[in-house]
Design a protein around this motif. Sequence first.
Motif, PDB file in Angstrom:
ATOM      1  N   TYR A 141       0.826  -1.201   0.000  1.00 28.11           N
ATOM      2  CA  TYR A 141       0.000   0.000   0.000  1.00 28.11           C
ATOM      3  C   TYR A 141       0.861   1.252   0.000  1.00 28.11           C
ATOM      4  N   LEU A 142       1.906   1.251   0.814  1.00 26.21           N
ATOM      5  CA  LEU A 142       2.768   2.438   0.900  1.00 26.21           C
ATOM      6  C   LEU A 142       3.463   2.714  -0.436  1.00 26.21           C
ATOM      7  N   PHE A 143       3.862   1.654  -1.130  1.00 26.19           N
ATOM      8  CA  PHE A 143       4.499   1.840  -2.441  1.00 26.19           C
ATOM      9  C   PHE A 143       3.499   2.415  -3.443  1.00 26.19           C
ATOM     10  N   VAL A 144       2.321   1.775  -3.505  1.00 26.63           N
ATOM     11  CA  VAL A 144       1.342   2.165  -4.517  1.00 26.63           C
ATOM     12  C   VAL A 144       0.781   3.560  -4.231  1.00 26.63           C
ATOM     13  N   ALA A 145       0.644   3.898  -2.941  1.00 27.92           N
ATOM     14  CA  ALA A 145       0.056   5.191  -2.576  1.00 27.92           C
ATOM     15  C   ALA A 145       0.894   6.365  -3.068  1.00 27.92           C
ATOM     16  N   THR A 146       2.167   6.124  -3.375  1.00 29.00           N
ATOM     17  CA  THR A 146       2.985   7.237  -3.870  1.00 29.00           C
ATOM     18  C   THR A 146       2.461   7.774  -5.193  1.00 29.00           C
ATOM     19  N   MET A 147       1.639   6.973  -5.894  1.00 26.91           N
ATOM     20  CA  MET A 147       1.026   7.448  -7.136  1.00 26.91           C
ATOM     21  C   MET A 147       0.074   8.605  -6.872  1.00 26.91           C
ATOM     22  N   LEU A 148      -0.409   8.702  -5.626  1.00 28.34           N
ATOM     23  CA  LEU A 148      -1.432   9.704  -5.320  1.00 28.34           C
ATOM     24  C   LEU A 148      -0.831  11.058  -4.953  1.00 28.34           C
ATOM     25  N   VAL A 149       0.495  11.154  -4.919  1.00 29.64           N
ATOM     26  CA  VAL A 149       1.118  12.406  -4.515  1.00 29.64           C
ATOM     27  C   VAL A 149       1.569  13.165  -5.770  1.00 29.64           C
ATOM     28  N   PRO A 150       0.881  14.267  -6.102  1.00 29.79           N
ATOM     29  CA  PRO A 150       1.307  15.036  -7.266  1.00 29.79           C
ATOM     30  C   PRO A 150       2.704  15.617  -7.024  1.00 29.79           C
ATOM     31  N   PHE A 151       3.514  15.629  -8.072  1.00 28.95           N
ATOM     32  CA  PHE A 151       4.895  16.064  -7.914  1.00 28.95           C
ATOM     33  C   PHE A 151       4.987  17.501  -7.396  1.00 28.95           C
ATOM     34  N   GLN A 152       4.054  18.348  -7.851  1.00 26.45           N
ATOM     35  CA  GLN A 152       4.146  19.749  -7.435  1.00 26.45           C
ATOM     36  C   GLN A 152       3.994  19.932  -5.933  1.00 26.45           C
ATOM     37  N   VAL A 153       3.241  19.017  -5.310  1.00 31.20           N
ATOM     38  CA  VAL A 153       3.014  19.132  -3.879  1.00 31.20           C
ATOM     39  C   VAL A 153       4.327  18.950  -3.106  1.00 31.20           C
ATOM     40  N   ILE A 154       5.222  18.125  -3.635  1.00 29.70           N
ATOM     41  CA  ILE A 154       6.443  17.811  -2.896  1.00 29.70           C
ATOM     42  C   ILE A 154       7.692  18.413  -3.526  1.00 29.70           C
ATOM     43  N   MET A 155       7.536  19.225  -4.578  1.00 31.12           N
ATOM     44  CA  MET A 155       8.740  19.651  -5.307  1.00 31.12           C
ATOM     45  C   MET A 155       9.641  20.590  -4.509  1.00 31.12           C
ATOM     46  N   ILE A 156       9.079  21.396  -3.610  1.00 29.25           N
ATOM     47  CA  ILE A 156       9.934  22.345  -2.892  1.00 29.25           C
ATOM     48  C   ILE A 156      10.931  21.615  -1.991  1.00 29.25           C
ATOM     49  N   PRO A 157      10.473  20.684  -1.113  1.00 24.94           N
ATOM     50  CA  PRO A 157      11.462  19.948  -0.315  1.00 24.94           C
ATOM     51  C   PRO A 157      12.443  19.132  -1.167  1.00 24.94           C
ATOM     52  N   ILE A 158      11.968  18.564  -2.284  1.00 23.65           N
ATOM     53  CA  ILE A 158      12.895  17.806  -3.135  1.00 23.65           C
ATOM     54  C   ILE A 158      13.962  18.745  -3.689  1.00 23.65           C
ATOM     55  N   PHE A 159      13.530  19.917  -4.098  1.00 20.19           N
ATOM     56  CA  PHE A 159      14.481  20.913  -4.598  1.00 20.19           C
ATOM     57  C   PHE A 159      15.498  21.275  -3.507  1.00 20.19           C
ATOM     58  N   LEU A 160      15.024  21.408  -2.271  1.00 18.51           N
ATOM     59  CA  LEU A 160      15.938  21.741  -1.174  1.00 18.51           C
ATOM     60  C   LEU A 160      16.931  20.604  -0.941  1.00 18.51           C
ATOM     61  N   THR A 161      16.447  19.357  -1.023  1.00 16.72           N
ATOM     62  CA  THR A 161      17.329  18.201  -0.858  1.00 16.72           C
ATOM     63  C   THR A 161      18.431  18.220  -1.912  1.00 16.72           C
ATOM     64  N   ILE A 162      18.026  18.421  -3.161  1.00 15.52           N
ATOM     65  CA  ILE A 162      18.982  18.416  -4.269  1.00 15.52           C
ATOM     66  C   ILE A 162      19.999  19.553  -4.091  1.00 15.52           C
ATOM     67  N   THR A 163      19.512  20.686  -3.594  1.00  9.01           N
ATOM     68  CA  THR A 163      20.421  21.805  -3.328  1.00  9.01           C
ATOM     69  C   THR A 163      21.425  21.437  -2.243  1.00  9.01           C
ATOM     70  N   THR A 164      20.927  20.762  -1.190  1.00  6.81           N
ATOM     71  CA  THR A 164      21.806  20.352  -0.099  1.00  6.81           C
ATOM     72  C   THR A 164      22.888  19.395  -0.593  1.00  6.81           C
ATOM     73  N   PHE A 165      22.485  18.478  -1.476  1.00  5.08           N
ATOM     74  CA  PHE A 165      23.458  17.531  -2.037  1.00  5.08           C
ATOM     75  C   PHE A 165      24.411  18.210  -3.015  1.00  5.08           C
ATOM     76  N   ASP A 166      24.123  19.479  -3.339  1.00  2.00           N
ATOM     77  CA  ASP A 166      24.895  20.202  -4.354  1.00  2.00           C
ATOM     78  C   ASP A 166      24.744  19.527  -5.728  1.00  2.00           C
ATOM     79  N   TRP A 167      23.515  19.104  -6.014  1.00  2.00           N
ATOM     80  CA  TRP A 167      23.240  18.367  -7.241  1.00  2.00           C
ATOM     81  C   TRP A 167      22.549  19.221  -8.309  1.00  2.00           C
ATOM     82  N   LEU A 168      22.466  20.536  -8.088  1.00  2.00           N
ATOM     83  CA  LEU A 168      21.897  21.370  -9.147  1.00  2.00           C
ATOM     84  C   LEU A 168      22.806  21.273 -10.360  1.00  2.00           C
TER      85      LEU A 168
END
Lengths: 316, 273
Positions: free
Chosen positions: B106-133
Amino acid sequence: MPKGVTGLSAGPTRPVLRSRDAGGRGWAVLAPYVYLVPAAVVLAAFVYWPLIETVNLSFYEWNLVSPSKRFVGFANYRELLTSQAFWTSVVNTILAILAMSLATIAAPLAVAVAALRVQGVVRLIYRAVIFSPTVVSMAIASLIWLWIYNPIQGLIAHLVRLVGGQGFAWLTDPQLAIWAIILVTAWKTFGYNFVIFVAGLLSIPRELMDAARIDGAGEWHTFRHVTWPLLTPTTLFVVLTTLMLAPQYLFIPTQILTQGGPNQASNNLGYIIWEQGFEVFRVGNASAIAVAIFVGFLAFSVMHFRLLERGVHYEA
Amino acid sequence: MRRDPHTWAHPVLVGACVAMVFPMLWMLVTAWKSPAEIYSSGFRPWPANPTLENFVRVMRDVPMGRFFLNSLVVAAGITLARLLTSILAAYAFARFAFWGREVLFYLFVATMLVPFQVIMIPIFLTITTFDWLNTYQGLIVPHVASGFGVFLLRQHFKTFPLDFTDAARIDGATQWQTLWKVVVPSNATAIWSLAVLFFIDAWNQYLWPLLVATERPMQTLPVGIQIFINPEGGTQWGPLMASATLAIVPSILLYVFAQRHILESAVSSGIRG
């Protein structure tokens, strides 16, 4: 695809392999988890953690770059209640969903019914052409439409002038801008819904329609009382998919065509998180909107899955 | 079945085809027009003197090859990694009994229900922290798992007759070998269809590259070609349409050659390109 599409219910499971590999009991217990690790790590790091972090950020005021965040409690949520940009976005999104429900359900269905009148290779060619915008990137499609909408040299401006009208500026008109975006989105999704409807129509047993005909029912009567009711699962699937995905589809055309303008007139739930987060740098506000959108659309998604669970399924 | 003379069917279908294709035709027409013709007030639906000028300018002014390479590396990377993570997880869910299986699924499949825009800000911050821009890993890694892929493949792996895998295992194959030598080859069609879907989805990505690839050498096609847009009114439509034409070619080729896969998986999956 097999029946019972989602397979989400636990249901009776098939006999499963108990691990009995070389390596002893320890490995046997651990093995399945090892297979899960790669996907699990990615989903945890790039879906679940950011989801929690979005909720967290929604309680702060922050401009994305400053080293310090200010805790503001529910202030961002309170602000939403009176935020004009947010409510314009909600209204525009509902408008888009309603318009697209008509444009991408009634019209593709009519064309699908027409397609079933045609047999063989010709039908396949029609189907291939009508589906083709689906594979074109939405960004490239939006760039093409940006050119078509150009108020001076654009195709529409030329055509309007040919029939003696004045060219008008679609994208800078507060009334028209959202419609320009909706039109691109509808154009892009039309072919997909068409193919779904063709598949749905093909899955209806011919005998039922033939029986209605033999009983003397006319063309429209057969459609209204036999085809349409039997097509309900397909129609519901298309409606709910439109409902669920419309906000996501609106982002690219909005970003390329209008950036939500003029003066927020074409902003929508697909674009507003981006606008608040990366254009005006109000991360807390953007996160509160993200949470609101997520909760709202989770409800639709659950409906969607319930429906699929009932065994609605399609064959090409 | 009697053949009705349904005179309305062909006009409706032709009309729909025209409506679907005319934007792409207009792109092609513009790409072959000279700047003088594009900016003239007269209207002509085809180029008066077809010219390669716009294509020449595209190749001269922007690193089109590099944009192509970036799009290809990102799309191929995402596709392969997503397939791998999906196959492994789907195999575990389909063929093993283990504690927490239902909840995890259920936890794997439920990720389909999360629109990318809803989580993009923290993902962007993570990538910035990794210096992956402005890196390939920044463009690829956030997308390398797919709840949908796990879900779809589990369905296929589950319906695959157990006798085959049992036979393989009696012959002494380990679970790992059974997966790659029996289960994966036997589900090749489903995996190919999924791969095509993943590739189209990744090739068409726009939002994430727009955020992560801010420097020209790392930009993908749809982001990079926007150099020809000038919001102040000086957009170079000829080169923009020429580069759009070049960017569409791979999608069209893939569509022509993998049409059956694309149409069938679109219909059975509910995922759009």
